[in-house]
Design a protein around this motif. Structure first.
Motif, mmCIF file in Angstrom:
data_model
loop_
_atom_site.group_PDB
_atom_site.id
_atom_site.type_symbol
_atom_site.label_atom_id
_atom_site.label_comp_id
_atom_site.label_asym_id
_atom_site.label_seq_id
_atom_site.Cartn_x
_atom_site.Cartn_y
_atom_site.Cartn_z
ATOM 1 N N ASN A 178 0.825 -1.209 0.000
ATOM 2 C CA ASN A 178 0.000 0.000 0.000
ATOM 3 C C ASN A 178 0.862 1.262 0.000
ATOM 4 O OD1 ASN A 178 -2.351 -1.404 -0.008
ATOM 5 N ND2 ASN A 178 -2.600 -1.391 2.216
ATOM 6 N N VAL A 179 1.869 1.248 0.897
ATOM 7 C CA VAL A 179 2.720 2.432 0.999
ATOM 8 C C VAL A 179 3.404 2.702 -0.340
ATOM 9 C CG1 VAL A 179 4.821 3.340 2.045
ATOM 10 C CG2 VAL A 179 3.087 2.288 3.457
ATOM 11 N N THR A 180 3.897 1.623 -0.930
ATOM 12 C CA THR A 180 4.573 1.779 -2.226
ATOM 13 C C THR A 180 3.638 2.436 -3.227
ATOM 14 O OG1 THR A 180 5.341 -0.414 -1.630
ATOM 15 C CG2 THR A 180 6.156 0.481 -3.697
ATOM 16 N N LYS B 191 3.854 6.034 -4.956
ATOM 17 C CA LYS B 191 4.071 6.053 -6.403
ATOM 18 C C LYS B 191 3.191 7.085 -7.098
ATOM 19 C CE LYS B 191 4.850 2.486 -9.772
ATOM 20 N NZ LYS B 191 4.447 1.119 -10.079
ATOM 21 N N THR B 192 1.896 7.100 -6.760
ATOM 22 C CA THR B 192 0.947 7.969 -7.456
ATOM 23 C C THR B 192 1.338 9.451 -7.347
ATOM 24 O OG1 THR B 192 -0.626 6.328 -6.719
ATOM 25 C CG2 THR B 192 -1.542 8.255 -7.859
ATOM 26 N N MET C 273 1.050 11.485 4.638
ATOM 27 C CA MET C 273 1.240 10.047 4.771
ATOM 28 C C MET C 273 2.502 9.725 5.588
ATOM 29 S SD MET C 273 1.382 7.175 1.868
ATOM 30 C CE MET C 273 3.009 7.609 1.395
ATOM 31 N N VAL C 274 3.570 10.433 5.209
ATOM 32 C CA VAL C 274 4.826 10.191 5.931
ATOM 33 C C VAL C 274 4.647 10.536 7.412
ATOM 34 C CG1 VAL C 274 7.228 10.914 6.165
ATOM 35 C CG2 VAL C 274 6.267 10.485 3.905
ATOM 36 N N SER D 24 -6.542 3.324 -2.245
ATOM 37 C CA SER D 24 -5.271 3.046 -1.594
ATOM 38 C C SER D 24 -5.249 3.614 -0.170
ATOM 39 C CB SER D 24 -4.131 3.637 -2.404
ATOM 40 O OG SER D 24 -4.320 5.031 -2.475
ATOM 41 N N GLY D 25 -4.313 3.149 0.597
ATOM 42 C CA GLY D 25 -4.192 3.613 1.991
ATOM 43 C C GLY D 25 -3.193 2.741 2.732
#
Ligand code: ADP
Length: 676
Positions: free
Chosen positions: A455-457, A461-462, A502-503, A632-633
């Motif tokens: 998910n994180v990847t 990416k987006t 997110m980070v 995503s999440g």
């Protein structure tokens, strides 16, 4: 994932089967044990009874040894002067028939003259002998008793030693009876019984034995008490071994016994005499039955065949009492000593003095005759054993006091085993369940972590792709219009914001996990804070055509950590945007009353199934729904929200219906007292 699962699965299977196998073995063993318990207990009882019987036997022997040492110490020092010493042993109530015998087989104690025996005499004067001869002639030939009396009186005067004196006195007493002078006779006889009781005539016949029948003969109501006194004195002399016994003693006793029974007399005197008769009688019958074997022993005829006690004393089985009496003999110099002891007396002493240590199982002890033929195999929980090689005819019988002992024991043990087994099985089942739960948790967690990474990847990416794309476009001057450029830069900014959020979530979560996140509480205008958070997401709301309804009270303040609360609200708003499909409407509320500040984010999105509501706050947890697969999440947003709300000592609630929408409510205290 599939590859990792197998070893765990195998290990678990191995563990469960190990637990089940050992559990079943234990269960089998304890069930087996319960069924064996009766047998085992019976064996134990039998064992204990045997030990007890052996202990009894040992104790009996110890008593015999002790008594033997004690008695022989005293008997072996026997001389006539020591008679008192021997008699004092009467106090030792276990010892019977103490005896001292010389090498020729003459019993010195109790004093018994077997047949005729030449008595030692002193030298008689010539005058004495002449007078006696004349007196006897007058008495037996001429039958002139008066003359005879004169002569005997003269001989008495001429006597020079006790033997002559007592002989003369005896003749004078006899003559007085013949002359029917009872008073005189009584006076002579009482001199004999009080002074010369130990002396015998030349044939070894005690003078007292002449006196007693004559005293009986002359007794009349007037002198009766006196006669009884004299006879009593003689008997106690015999009892004390001062007057010898012989083969006529028995007849003498019979005569005295029938006389005291016939004539009226004070009771205590009669009882005394009867007591003496009884004792002397016992002694006589012991001599009667055992003198022969004892004589054989001292002469050395049977000595080698006899069992030894303590390698010092010889054990003779008495002929008296059906093997219940043991005679112990000790060869010592010129005389040999011995005594008798009965198993019955030893036994009662043993019981009286509790010489046997109590066993775990309470038992009754009995002394039984072997010939009564009780067989221990006929009755349960009874053990019968020989008590001693010295008392062949006797056995010791041990039986448990409580006959229900075994049943009670079995019942009690069954309970204990039953409970222990149930606990064991319960514990095992619980253990297995816990392990299975742990394993499934572990698997779930592993799955969550794996999903998290992908998910994180994906999440990274987006925005990174669009940032790269737009930056390149600007750098290569592909965008001519300023308005477009601005728009692109805004997109880059928003995407960067997204990335930052997110980070931040990941970093916060990591800090939370380590318990290191710090909060700084201050009075904050929550109205402003909420509006700023909404503004942060304006771009996305607009881009995705959301309608945002604000029901926000003005100037609501509270003690909060500004950054943390903003992050929580943005996470909620972000989710509302992400999980809405066709109905793109979000309502944000802020209310305050006396006690609470309420912050609410409501959407009309895909909703959350009931069974997932409690789980969504767990780290990494994402609801796997058909219509959310493409969303995503990281699964961390709500856990961060929960942590922040908890740090504020607030509450978070969710109401949701699938396909209808969700409402997340944060409740904070109006007056915060946080000081963390
Ligand atoms: P993320 O959003 O990154 O997946 P969160 O911790 O924020 O992680 O949310 C956990 C899960 O809760 C989401 O994956 C989603 O399934 C569910 N969820 C959260 N908010 C909503 C919402 N507003 N509507 C529907 N489902 C939601």
């Amino acid at each position: 994932m599939g590859r990792k699962k197998k070893p765990i699965f195998r290990l678990t299977l191995f563990f469960i089967s190990a637990v089940l196998t050992s559990g079943s073995i234990l269960a089998y063993l304890s069930i087996n044990n319960i069924s064996n318990i009766k047998e085992l207990t019976e064996k134990r009882v039998e064992e204990e009874q045997k030990n007890l019987a052996v202990a009894v036997s040992d104790q009996i022997h110890a008593m015999i040894f002790e008594i033997a040492d004690m008695v022989f110490d005293s008997l072996d020092n026997y001389t006539e002067d020591h008679e008192a010493g021997i008699n004092s042993l009467d106090a030792f109530d276990l010892v019977e028939h103490k005896l001292v015998i010389d090498r020729n087989g003459n019993l010195l104690q109790p004093w018994f003259i077997d047949g005729f025996e030449e008595s030692p005499r002193g030298e008689s004067t010539k005058g004495y002998r002449t007078k006696v001869d004349q007196a006897e002639k007058a008495e037996f030939i001429e039958q002139d008793f008066k003359k005879a009396r004169q002569e005997y009186l003269a001989s008495l005067r001429a006597s020079s030693n006790d033997y002559d004196t007592v002989q003369a006195l005896n003749a004078l007493a006899r003559l007085s009876v013949k002359l029917e002078d009872g008073t005189q006779a009584l006076s002579y006889y009482s001199t004999i019984t009080s002074k010369y009781y130990a002396l015998c005539d030349p044939n070894g016949f005690p003078y007292v034995y002449y006196a007693i029948p004559q005293l009986i003969r002359i007794s009349n109501p007037q002198n009766r008490n006196r006669v009884i006194q004299e006879i009593g004195f003689c008997l106690s002399g015999m009892e004390l071994g001062k007057i010898p016994m012989n083969h006529s003693t028995h007849d003498l006793l019979t005569q005295v016994s029938s006389w005291v029974e016939m004539e009226p007399a004070p009771h205590e005197k009669v009882a005394e005499i009867q007591g003496s008769i009884q004792k002397i009688g016992n002694r006589l019958s012991f001599i009667d039955t055992n003198a022969e074997v004892i004589r054989e022993y001292v002469k050395g005829e049977i000595r080698d065949e006899l069992p030894m006690i303590k390698e010092k004393y010889h054990a003779l089985t008495s002929n008296s009492q059906d093997e219940g009496e043991l005679i112990l003999m000790n060869l010592n110099g010129d005389t040999s000593s011995g005594f008798a002891i009965t198993i019955e007396k030893l036994w009662s002493k043993l019981l009286q003095e509790n010489l046997i240590a109590a066993d775990q199982i309470e038992s009754d002890l009995e002394l039984v005759r072997a010939e009564n033929g009780i067989n221990s195999s006929e009755t349960s929980l009874v053990t019968i054993m020989e008590i001693s090689p010295y008392f062949q005819g006797y056995q010791v019988l041990v039986k448990v006091k409580n006959e229900n002992l075994i049943n009670e024991l079995v019942r009690r043990r069954s309970w204990i085993y039953g409970i222990a087994l149930t606990l064991l099985l319960g514990g095992m089942v619980l253990g297995i369940l816990l392990i299975l739960r742990d394993i499934s948790r572990e698997e779930h967690l592993a799955q969550l972590r794996a999903d998290f990474i992908s998910n994180v990847t994906h999440e990274l990416k987006t925005p990174l792709t669009s940032i790269q794309l737009f930056t390149e476009s600007i750098l290569l001057n592909r965008i001519k219009s300023v308005a477009h450029k601005k728009e692109y830069l805004q997109i880059i900014l928003k995407e960067t914001g997204n990335l930052k959020r997110m980070v931040n979530n990941i970093l916060d979560f990591s800090r939370m996990e380590k318990g290191k996140r710090e909060y700084h509480f201050e009075t904050v205008n929550v109205t402003l804070l909420l509006n700023n958070a909404i503004n942060d997401l304006d771009y996305w709301l607009e881009e995705k055509n959301f309608t945002l309804v604000k029901e926000i009270e003005d100037d609501v303040t509270a003690m909060v950590d500004q950054g943390a609360l903003t992050q929580a609200i943005i996470n909620l708003l972000n989710n509302a945007i992400k999980f809405s499909r066709n109905r793109k409407e979000i309502i944000v509320r802020l209310e305050k009353d006396q006690e609470m500040v309420l912050i609410q984010v409501e959407d009309k999105g895909i909703g959350i199934p009931d069974d997932q509501i409690d789980l969504i706050f767990q780290p990494f947890h994402r609801v796997g729904q058909k219509n959310s697969e493409d969303i995503s999440g990281t699964g961390l947003g709500l856990s961060v929200v929960k942590e922040i709300v908890d740090a504020h000592q607030g509450k978070i609630r969710v109401e949701s219906q699938v396909n209808e929408g969700s409402t997340f409510t944060i409740l904070l205290k109006s007056t915060q007292e946080n000081s963390v």
